[in-house]
Enzyme design. Structure first.
Site, PDB file in Angstrom:
ATOM      1  N   HIS A  22      72.126  32.627  54.435  1.00 48.75           N
ATOM      2  CA  HIS A  22      71.767  31.686  55.490  1.00 48.75           C
ATOM      3  C   HIS A  22      70.257  31.542  55.460  1.00 48.75           C
ATOM      4  O   HIS A  22      69.536  32.528  55.593  1.00 48.75           O
ATOM      5  CB  HIS A  22      72.230  32.203  56.859  1.00 48.75           C
ATOM      6  N   CYS A  23      69.774  30.350  55.222  1.00 46.74           N
ATOM      7  CA  CYS A  23      68.335  30.142  55.078  1.00 46.74           C
ATOM      8  C   CYS A  23      67.762  29.519  56.344  1.00 46.74           C
ATOM      9  O   CYS A  23      68.062  28.360  56.650  1.00 46.74           O
ATOM     10  CB  CYS A  23      68.069  29.230  53.885  1.00 46.74           C
ATOM     11  N   PRO A  24      66.953  30.249  57.112  1.00 51.03           N
ATOM     12  CA  PRO A  24      66.380  29.638  58.317  1.00 51.03           C
ATOM     13  C   PRO A  24      65.364  28.551  57.999  1.00 51.03           C
ATOM     14  O   PRO A  24      65.161  27.648  58.809  1.00 51.03           O
ATOM     15  CB  PRO A  24      65.712  30.816  59.039  1.00 51.03           C
ATOM     16  N   GLY A  83      67.364  25.667  57.805  1.00 55.09           N
ATOM     17  CA  GLY A  83      68.176  25.523  59.007  1.00 55.09           C
ATOM     18  C   GLY A  83      69.659  25.375  58.732  1.00 55.09           C
ATOM     19  O   GLY A  83      70.364  24.680  59.458  1.00 55.09           O
TER      20      GLY A  83
END
Lengths: 143, 404
Positions: free
Chosen positions: B163-165, B168
């Site tokens: 999950h890449c912040p 997003g």
């Protein structure tokens, strides 16, 4: 056409006796393939060969969609060069095959499964996880 | 009974946010994504405003043109990664969940009371390697190989990478190649801007004769340099700083993902050490050929989304009685369920003490009256299966309290 309408009406009137879920077959990796094992609940309704033939054809169609060949590479490279904007106007190869699959399932339902009180659901509606076979109660099909 | 048509995305479980009537799909926390946008657009705007006019005149007009093209490509890849469906697997409908439960119970046989039931794992052989498929208690499915459940988005994602912040969104099967091209093109853009910033500084210095000044008046050189520097080059300094820090992180990330792609592995598998070679475990998905692995990941077929976000479905108004029968095409009919449930993400888990006799009539009745299996499956048993995930335990006990 009229026959299809009456089959659909029958389906809506008929009560659902059971549902069988044909699971995915992962022995060849993550490609979309379904198990051809004949479920015991369908023994009284349909011929084993017929059912396995349907699942095998579906498996072949999905294999065609996910095939890593020159066509998919060309499509991938061309799309990359246009920053994937080409997909706004062009349909992908996978989507074309999915349409073929939808047509095949519709055809199989009308010709083979509906007369036996069964209904195949397109796996795309179940997240490509299962082929849902709905078994309708036998009493509504008195022929 | 008032029925109205809604788009399916409005009833999807999970913690995603949708925009543009279901066309855009992102995670809930978007703050870091806005920061990414600000850094990229801000730095490039400064470059185009301050360096490009000078470089176009003194070097070549091709420099800003290429920078614009690269910038547009970076933005296209970023937006494509952030806004697309990463490969979310839809949750099992009630009938499918019940069917799987029955299969599990049949496989387990009779577990003596008080004993922990065996863990829910299916073994599959892929390319002479035994791969374990785990059961997801939230989505009620056995996860396909390489899929994983993202706790931030509360979805099972196929070929889950991470999950890449910064973008997003989750990175999974459907948007991995866009993510990789984003990091690659951003590395190129950063190197490009960094290089031409240095070139610009050098050319300005030469133009203003700093080197001559240095020879003639070494004492006043620092003051002259500083004032001219601040006049022409303050924005350049800012850009160089941003590029310097971005370079180390983004180029490193690109290198890491290039390594993963050549081995056909995901970040998730790399972190867990699934194919690290211990116990003769090898990656069954790798073609053992770097070129073939790269081609498959980057130029393979574009998988369609199996979440029908923009499809229409019937929604019954909550005013109606419990006898409402939602249409069979709904993706998650439990959301219109008038039976009180604590959250829509974790429906009460069917306890393992449930006898198969109770489960069978529920399948028969489930298509017609889908709310009722949920009511049937609230037995007054005080014990919940010990292997249920902790949050499911809490939800189940709260739901049971409510129904009593």
């Amino acid at each position: 056409m009229a026959e299809t309408h009456s089959l659909q009406d029958m389906r809506q009137q008929a009560a659902v006796a059971a549902k069988v879920f044909i699971q995915r077959d992962y022995t060849n990796g993550t490609v979309c393939q379904f198990q051809t094992k004949f479920p015991s609940e369908l023994e009284t309704r349909i011929d084993k060969q017929q059912f396995e033939e349907t699942v095998r054809t579906l498996n072949n169609l999905y294999a065609e969609a996910e095939k890593l060949g020159s066509q998919s590479y060309i499509e991938g490279c061309l799309a990359c060069l246009t920053a994937y904007t080409i997909f706004l106007c062009m349909e992908t190869h996978y989507e074309k095959v999915l349409k073929k699959i939808a047509k095949y399932i519709q055809e199989q339902n009308d010709k083979i499964y509906a007369p036996r009180g069964l209904l195949l659901t397109d796996p795309i509606e179940r997240g490509l996880r299962v082929i849902e076979v709905t078994i309708f109660e036998d009493r509504s099909l008195t022929r | 009974m008032i029925t109205r048509k809604v788009r399916k995305w409005e009833k999807l479980p999970g913690k995603n946010t949708f925009c543009c009537d279901g066309r855009v799909m992102m995670a809930r926390q978007k703050g870091v994504f806005y920061l990414t946008l600000f850094l990229i657009i801000g730095t490039c705007s400064l470059f185009f405003a301050f360096e490009c006019p000078y470089l176009a005149v003194h070097l070549s007009p091709a420099i800003p043109v290429f920078a614009v093209l690269l910038f547009l490509f970076v933005m296209a890849m970023l937006l494509r990664t952030s806004f697309s469906d990463p490969g979310v697997l839809p949750r099992a409908l009630p009938e499918e969940a019940t069917f799987i439960e029955m299969e599990i119970e049949a496989a387990n046989g009779n577990v003596p009371a008080g004993q922990r039931p065996p863990p829910r794992i299916r073994n599959v052989q892929i390319n002479n390697q035994i791969v374990k498929l785990k059961y997801c208690y939230t989505c009620k499915i056995f996860r396909p190989p390489r899929a994983s459940h993202c706790s931030i988005c509360d979805n099972c994602v196929d070929r889950f990478d991470h999950h890449c912040p910064w973008v997003g969104n989750c990175v999974g099967k459907r948007n991995y190649r866009y993510f990789y091209l984003f990091t690659l093109s951003l590395s190129l853009l950063t190197i490009y801007i960094f290089t031409f910033d240095i070139v610009h500084v050098v050319m300005r210095s030469v133009d203003n004769g700093f080197l001559n000044t240095l020879k003639e008046t070494p004492g006043t050189y620092p003051l002259l340099f500083l004032s001219d520097f601040l006049e022409y080059l303050s924005f350049t300094v800012l850009e160089v700083l941003v590029c310097f820090f971005t370079l180390w992180s983004v180029v490193g990330l690109t290198g890491f993902h290039t390594y993963l792609i050549s081995l056909n592995q995901t970040t998730n598998e790399d972190i867990k050490g699934s194919w690290s070679g211990k116990n003769r475990v090898q990656n069954p998905y790798s073609h053992k050929n770097i070129v073939k692995n790269c081609c498959e990941v980057l130029c393979g077929p574009t998988y369609p989304s199996v979440l029908d976000r923009r499809g229409l479905m019937q929604e019954d108004s909550p005013v109606s009685a419990a006898s409402a029968a939602p249409s069979s095409s709904s993706s998650n009919s439990s959301s219109s369920n008038p039976v009180p449930q604590t959250t829509k993400t974790t429906a009460p888990l069917i306890p393992n003490e449930h006898t198969p006799d109770d489960a069978k009539p529920s399948i028969a009745a489930s298509a017609e009256k889908s709310p009722s299996p949920r009511e049937e499956h609230h037995p007054p048993a005080p014990k919940v299966p010990p292997l249920a995930s902790p949050e499911t335990d809490a939800e189940t006990s709260i739901a049971k309290d409510k129904t009593h």
